[in-house]
Scaffold this motif. Structure first.
Motif, PDB file in Angstrom:
ATOM      1  N   TRP A  50      -4.595 -23.331  -1.987  1.00  0.00           N
ATOM      2  CA  TRP A  50      -5.499 -24.139  -1.742  1.00  0.00           C
ATOM      3  C   TRP A  50      -7.136 -23.976  -1.911  1.00  0.00           C
ATOM      4  O   TRP A  50      -7.334 -23.208  -1.772  1.00  0.00           O
ATOM      5  CB  TRP A  50      -5.694 -24.412  -0.358  1.00  0.00           C
ATOM      6  N   THR A  91     -10.740 -33.909  -7.527  1.00  0.00           N
ATOM      7  CA  THR A  91     -10.181 -35.265  -7.212  1.00  0.00           C
ATOM      8  C   THR A  91      -9.714 -35.614  -7.501  1.00  0.00           C
ATOM      9  O   THR A  91      -9.309 -37.085  -8.061  1.00  0.00           O
ATOM     10  CB  THR A  91     -10.358 -35.635  -6.080  1.00  0.00           C
ATOM     11  N   SER A 111      -2.254 -34.638  -8.409  1.00  0.00           N
ATOM     12  CA  SER A 111      -3.006 -35.571  -7.639  1.00  0.00           C
ATOM     13  C   SER A 111      -3.212 -34.348  -6.793  1.00  0.00           C
ATOM     14  O   SER A 111      -2.792 -33.240  -6.239  1.00  0.00           O
ATOM     15  CB  SER A 111      -1.686 -36.052  -7.040  1.00  0.00           C
ATOM     16  N   LYS A 161      -4.873 -33.885  -2.682  1.00  0.00           N
ATOM     17  CA  LYS A 161      -4.557 -33.917  -0.945  1.00  0.00           C
ATOM     18  C   LYS A 161      -5.980 -33.210   0.064  1.00  0.00           C
ATOM     19  O   LYS A 161      -5.924 -31.606  -0.684  1.00  0.00           O
ATOM     20  CB  LYS A 161      -2.805 -34.191  -0.428  1.00  0.00           C
ATOM     21  N   HIS A 191      -6.394 -30.801   3.162  1.00  0.00           N
ATOM     22  CA  HIS A 191      -6.368 -30.542   4.641  1.00  0.00           C
ATOM     23  C   HIS A 191      -7.546 -29.336   5.467  1.00  0.00           C
ATOM     24  O   HIS A 191      -8.629 -29.251   4.497  1.00  0.00           O
ATOM     25  CB  HIS A 191      -5.412 -29.295   4.205  1.00  0.00           C
ATOM     26  N   GLU A 228      -4.560 -34.385   8.023  1.00  0.00           N
ATOM     27  CA  GLU A 228      -4.339 -34.187   6.059  1.00  0.00           C
ATOM     28  C   GLU A 228      -4.934 -35.857   5.444  1.00  0.00           C
ATOM     29  O   GLU A 228      -3.603 -36.627   6.455  1.00  0.00           O
ATOM     30  CB  GLU A 228      -2.943 -33.434   5.420  1.00  0.00           C
ATOM     31  N   TYR A 229      -5.181 -35.724   4.563  1.00  0.00           N
ATOM     32  CA  TYR A 229      -4.721 -36.798   4.521  1.00  0.00           C
ATOM     33  C   TYR A 229      -4.760 -37.428   2.281  1.00  0.00           C
ATOM     34  O   TYR A 229      -5.197 -36.712   1.880  1.00  0.00           O
ATOM     35  CB  TYR A 229      -6.465 -37.672   4.116  1.00  0.00           C
ATOM     36  N   ASN A 230      -3.277 -37.933   2.706  1.00  0.00           N
ATOM     37  CA  ASN A 230      -2.411 -38.048   0.943  1.00  0.00           C
ATOM     38  C   ASN A 230      -2.432 -38.978   0.708  1.00  0.00           C
ATOM     39  O   ASN A 230      -1.817 -40.258   1.397  1.00  0.00           O
ATOM     40  CB  ASN A 230      -1.688 -36.988   0.966  1.00  0.00           C
ATOM     41  N   PRO A 231      -2.375 -39.882  -0.749  1.00  0.00           N
ATOM     42  CA  PRO A 231      -4.008 -38.621  -1.540  1.00  0.00           C
ATOM     43  C   PRO A 231      -5.342 -39.097  -1.689  1.00  0.00           C
ATOM     44  O   PRO A 231      -5.866 -39.289  -0.310  1.00  0.00           O
ATOM     45  CB  PRO A 231      -3.897 -39.636  -3.326  1.00  0.00           C
ATOM     46  N   HIS A 278      -3.470 -29.576  -4.770  1.00  0.00           N
ATOM     47  CA  HIS A 278      -2.678 -30.660  -6.019  1.00  0.00           C
ATOM     48  C   HIS A 278      -1.534 -30.250  -6.470  1.00  0.00           C
ATOM     49  O   HIS A 278      -0.461 -29.187  -6.248  1.00  0.00           O
ATOM     50  CB  HIS A 278      -3.874 -29.781  -6.974  1.00  0.00           C
ATOM     51  N   HIS A 279      -1.008 -30.946  -6.946  1.00  0.00           N
ATOM     52  CA  HIS A 279       0.504 -30.808  -7.142  1.00  0.00           C
ATOM     53  C   HIS A 279       0.630 -32.135  -8.864  1.00  0.00           C
ATOM     54  O   HIS A 279      -0.478 -33.171  -8.565  1.00  0.00           O
ATOM     55  CB  HIS A 279       1.710 -31.942  -6.435  1.00  0.00           C
TER      56      HIS A 279
END
Length: 351
Positions: free
Chosen positions: A163, A206, A212, A214, A216, A230-233, A350-351
């Motif tokens: 993270w 970002t 992408s 998100k 946390h 959490e906010y995704n994306p 990220h992912h």
């Protein structure tokens, strides 16, 4: 080194390369990073002499060098001797790797440190963990996809992944978050303590082409309770857009304080400070009967304000004896109403 020599890495992973291969470059293609390694080299041409050298191991998904040589993850892309001429022909066959490392550390500490400190170890902390899930928490140099620059970040590493820390506010350093626009743009504080990473770096992190992010958010109160959102994306716009907030689907236990009661919705808001008010205030921002020209003036911090909204994790940190019933505080009111929080931590995953 003579061009006709071949060099063999004397380590657990043997690798042979010709001196005609391109040497390590200071700037690597996007997606590549490198690691400085110490080893012993054995000369060819019948001389059979061992000596210390500094090699660079390059990590690339795939990169074709100018001569057509293709590197793969973990290949040696360049090598150069760093011992003095007097050391060059010193027999090292019995010393092997560890004494070589000790010798170079004692003799060339500045060279080794400089080479390693300028090397990006991944696009972001998640990428570093993807490469090595045994990575530990600490400061790393990263270079996001599409970025022309690398920079240092604090990475929180665990079995959950890597993270990237973008904010920590817990009163431990007494850091003042009442900063001007340029400081919020470029970042301030200490990476291993209280800090704000910087809006420009947040933008780069970002807006990577193939990764992408998100958001946390970890929160804690003075009673020992913890919560998260959490906010995704998640992403922020560039400076021309005043680093506009784009927070996707909410999940967690702390509530969606960006949304608040709806009337104070901060989703899609611009980042504002005292000297750069983009907060939709227009003389309607007030506390009781006191009106203020901007939200930054009210809350003594920069944030994504919307006249002014409910959430503000950069607000004034209050001590344990003085944390209740303050509007100007570290605030996430969908979890704790009119209560300044003990800590807030914001991370990008990220992912």
């Amino acid at each position: 080194m003579e061009a006709s020599w071949a060099y063999t890495m004397e380590a657990s992973w043997a690798y042979t390369m010709e001196a005609s291969l391109p040497q390590v470059q200071t700037s690597l293609p996007d997606g590549c990073s490198s690691q400085v390694l110490y080893t012993t080299l054995t000369s060819g041409a019948g001389k059979q002499r061992d000596y210390c050298a500094l090699a660079t191991r390059v990590y690339c998904p795939e990169f074709v060098a100018p001569d057509g040589y293709t590197t793969r993850r973990g290949d040696i892309f360049g090598i150069r001797e760093v011992t003095s001429p007097e050391e060059r022909y010193r027999t090292m066959a019995a010393l092997k790797l560890f004494p070589c490392l000790l010798l170079l550390t004692l003799s060339y500490p500045q060279t080794a440190s400089q080479d390693q400190s300028d090397v990006a170890q991944g696009y972001d902390c998640s990428h570093i963990w993807e490469r090595d899930d045994a990575s530990t928490s600490g400061t790393y140099r990263i270079k996001p996809q599409g970025s022309d620059t690398s920079f240092l970040v604090y990475c929180k590493m665990s079995e959950l992944g890597g993270w990237t820390s973008i904010q920590r506010h817990d009163g431990s350093d007494g850091l003042n978050f009442d900063e001007k626009w340029d400081n919020y743009k470029n970042g301030f504080g200490e990476l291993e303590g209280e800090h704000w990473i910087g809006l420009e770096y947040m933008y780069l992190l970002t807006n990577q082409p193939d990764r992408s992010a998100k958001l946390h958010i970890s929160l804690g109160d003075f009673s020992g309770n913890e919560s998260y959102a959490e906010y995704n994306p998640f992403s922020v716009g560039n400076e021309d857009l005043h680093y506009k907030l784009s927070a996707g689907k909410y999940s967690g236990t702390a509530g969606d304080a960006f949304l608040g009661n709806g009337a104070e919705n901060q989703h899609g808001s611009y980042f504002g400070t005292r000297d750069h008010p983009t907060d939709n205030c227009n003389q309607k921002c007030k506390i009781d009967d006191m009106r203020f020209p901007s939200c930054g003036d009210i809350f003594h911090s920069g944030w994504w304000y919307n006249a002014c909204g409910s959430a503000n994790l950069n607000g004034v940190w209050r001590s344990p004896s003085d944390y209740l019933a303050f509007a100007t505080s570290v605030s996430w009111p969908t979890w704790k109403i009119r209560e300044s929080l003990k800590f807030s931590e914001m991370y990008l995953i990220h992912h």
